[in-house]
Design a protein around this motif. Structure first.
Motif, PDB file in Angstrom:
ATOM      1  N   THR A  96      41.818  86.314  12.167  1.00 58.72           N
ATOM      2  CA  THR A  96      41.971  85.208  13.110  1.00 58.72           C
ATOM      3  C   THR A  96      43.392  84.659  13.043  1.00 58.72           C
ATOM      4  O   THR A  96      43.891  84.324  11.971  1.00 58.72           O
ATOM      5  CB  THR A  96      40.974  84.083  12.798  1.00 58.72           C
ATOM      6  N   TYR A  97      44.028  84.581  14.187  1.00 57.85           N
ATOM      7  CA  TYR A  97      45.393  84.066  14.286  1.00 57.85           C
ATOM      8  C   TYR A  97      45.366  82.538  14.257  1.00 57.85           C
ATOM      9  O   TYR A  97      44.638  81.909  15.012  1.00 57.85           O
ATOM     10  CB  TYR A  97      46.014  84.557  15.593  1.00 57.85           C
ATOM     11  N   THR A  98      46.155  81.945  13.368  1.00 56.83           N
ATOM     12  CA  THR A  98      46.291  80.488  13.308  1.00 56.83           C
ATOM     13  C   THR A  98      47.762  80.131  13.146  1.00 56.83           C
ATOM     14  O   THR A  98      48.578  80.968  12.748  1.00 56.83           O
ATOM     15  CB  THR A  98      45.509  79.883  12.123  1.00 56.83           C
ATOM     16  N   ASP A  99      48.094  78.889  13.434  1.00 59.99           N
ATOM     17  CA  ASP A  99      49.480  78.437  13.277  1.00 59.99           C
ATOM     18  C   ASP A  99      49.924  78.555  11.824  1.00 59.99           C
ATOM     19  O   ASP A  99      51.085  78.880  11.542  1.00 59.99           O
ATOM     20  CB  ASP A  99      49.622  76.989  13.745  1.00 59.99           C
ATOM     21  N   ARG A 101      48.859  80.708   9.600  1.00 61.75           N
ATOM     22  CA  ARG A 101      49.022  82.113   9.225  1.00 61.75           C
ATOM     23  C   ARG A 101      50.173  82.801   9.956  1.00 61.75           C
ATOM     24  O   ARG A 101      50.657  83.843   9.503  1.00 61.75           O
ATOM     25  CB  ARG A 101      47.729  82.883   9.524  1.00 61.75           C
ATOM     26  N   LYS A 102      50.610  82.261  11.065  1.00 63.76           N
ATOM     27  CA  LYS A 102      51.608  82.922  11.910  1.00 63.76           C
ATOM     28  C   LYS A 102      52.814  83.442  11.141  1.00 63.76           C
ATOM     29  O   LYS A 102      53.196  84.619  11.285  1.00 63.76           O
ATOM     30  CB  LYS A 102      52.052  81.974  13.029  1.00 63.76           C
ATOM     31  N   TYR A 213      43.313  89.559  15.571  1.00 66.35           N
ATOM     32  CA  TYR A 213      44.486  90.427  15.617  1.00 66.35           C
ATOM     33  C   TYR A 213      44.454  91.437  14.462  1.00 66.35           C
ATOM     34  O   TYR A 213      43.679  91.292  13.515  1.00 66.35           O
ATOM     35  CB  TYR A 213      45.763  89.609  15.439  1.00 66.35           C
ATOM     36  N   TYR A 214      45.361  92.423  14.548  1.00 63.64           N
ATOM     37  CA  TYR A 214      45.729  93.239  13.397  1.00 63.64           C
ATOM     38  C   TYR A 214      46.875  92.492  12.709  1.00 63.64           C
ATOM     39  O   TYR A 214      47.878  92.168  13.354  1.00 63.64           O
ATOM     40  CB  TYR A 214      46.242  94.624  13.819  1.00 63.64           C
ATOM     41  N   ALA A 215      46.742  92.205  11.421  1.00 62.76           N
ATOM     42  CA  ALA A 215      47.781  91.473  10.688  1.00 62.76           C
ATOM     43  C   ALA A 215      48.471  92.418   9.707  1.00 62.76           C
ATOM     44  O   ALA A 215      47.813  93.049   8.866  1.00 62.76           O
ATOM     45  CB  ALA A 215      47.167  90.305   9.938  1.00 62.76           C
ATOM     46  N   PHE A 216      49.783  92.519   9.803  1.00 61.66           N
ATOM     47  CA  PHE A 216      50.583  93.388   8.947  1.00 61.66           C
ATOM     48  C   PHE A 216      51.392  92.562   7.950  1.00 61.66           C
ATOM     49  O   PHE A 216      51.730  91.410   8.229  1.00 61.66           O
ATOM     50  CB  PHE A 216      51.558  94.216   9.792  1.00 61.66           C
ATOM     51  N   HIS A 217      51.693  93.159   6.800  1.00 59.88           N
ATOM     52  CA  HIS A 217      52.578  92.509   5.834  1.00 59.88           C
ATOM     53  C   HIS A 217      53.838  92.034   6.559  1.00 59.88           C
ATOM     54  O   HIS A 217      54.360  92.731   7.436  1.00 59.88           O
ATOM     55  CB  HIS A 217      52.932  93.487   4.709  1.00 59.88           C
ATOM     56  N   LYS A 218      54.329  90.868   6.195  1.00 62.05           N
ATOM     57  CA  LYS A 218      55.411  90.226   6.937  1.00 62.05           C
ATOM     58  C   LYS A 218      56.715  91.024   6.960  1.00 62.05           C
ATOM     59  O   LYS A 218      57.572  90.792   7.828  1.00 62.05           O
ATOM     60  CB  LYS A 218      55.677  88.829   6.385  1.00 62.05           C
ATOM     61  N   ASP A 219      56.897  91.971   6.020  1.00 60.63           N
ATOM     62  CA  ASP A 219      58.122  92.759   5.994  1.00 60.63           C
ATOM     63  C   ASP A 219      57.982  94.099   6.709  1.00 60.63           C
ATOM     64  O   ASP A 219      58.882  94.952   6.626  1.00 60.63           O
ATOM     65  CB  ASP A 219      58.554  93.008   4.546  1.00 60.63           C
TER      66      ASP A 219
END
Length: 250
Positions: A96-99, A101-102, A213-219
């Motif tokens: 789940t996309y949240t502010d 977590r963005k 969403y699909y969430a990927f490591h930030k790098d």
């Protein structure tokens, strides 16, 4: 001077070549998911399946990868959530996309609309008009799931962690908790799958309206994120995305 120019050009060529060799592609990513039917779950054969998995498998094909659903790991949410934050070249879905977590991840999506619901037995007659009314209610959640995070943020202090939602529903049915906090459409799916009648339950309050969403490591390499986003957008445009949704939701 000519020698210096040649040397500089050689160095630039090597750097560019190295960049292309070491650029991260789909085959370098560890894809992780959890039990969140109908979006992602473990099938009877032990292989990941569901809307998000089928969409991802099609994305694999379109970018020329040999990866399949068999390459997706099904893990407990808390473990996958920790991994995708701490380990480069990882992806966790459906998140789940949240502010909040963005900035923590890079995102590809959306996959579907998502509502985090506070679910109760209709027979209990629980009424919630605002977040303030949640304070005295005991709640069942999955550790570090968005339901867990939002319940605590809303001021709920009587939060009980469960390993899975069968435990949460059993607690709800026996009166050991007042409400169950989870993604609404998934909660309804799981109730039916467990053999319960979803009509016996109701959403008494919604803690959030968002998307999965699909969430990927930030790098993660932005070029890869852009490539996958483009493919997903193309799937939505050509109807193949909707065909996958229809397979599970009709």
């Amino acid at each position: 001077m000519d020698y210096l120019k040649k040397f500089v050009l050689s160095v630039l060529f090597v750097c560019l070549a190295a960049g292309s060799v070491f650029a991260v592609g789909v085959d370098d990513i560890r894809f992780m998911t959890e039990e969140l039917p109908p979006y992602n779950m473990k099938g009877d054969d032990g292989v990941a399946t569901g809307i998000a998995v089928d969409v991802l498998a099609e994305m694999f094909k379109r970018v020329g990868s040999s990866r399949t659903a068999k390459d997706v790991e099904v893990l407990p949410w808390a473990r996958g959530y920790k991994e995708v934050q701490s380990t480069p070249n990882t992806c966790l879905f459906s998140m789940t996309y949240t502010d909040e977590r963005k900035p923590m991840f890079k995102w590809v999506g959306p996959l579907a609309a998502s509502r985090t619901a506070v679910v109760a037995l209709k027979s209990k007659g629980i009424k919630v008009g605002s977040e303030a009314d949640l304070a005295d209610l005991s709640a069942g959640v999955i550790k570090e799931d968005i339901g867990d995070i939002l319940a605590r943020k809303a001021g709920m202090t009587k939060v009980q962690i469960a390993a899975n939602n069968l435990q949460n529903v059993k607690k709800l049915n026996s009166g050991r908790i007042d409400v169950w906090v989870y993604e609404e459409s998934v909660a309804q799916w799981q109730l039916k799958d467990m053999g319960f009648d979803p009509a016996d339950y109701e959403t008494v309050f919604a803690l959030s309206q968002s998307h999965l969403y699909y969430a990927f490591h930030k790098d993660t390499d932005q070029a890869l994120i852009d490539q996958l986003q483009k493919v997903l957008d193309e799937m939505k445009a050509d109807g193949s995305y909707q065909a996958i949704l229809d397979k599970y939701l009709r």
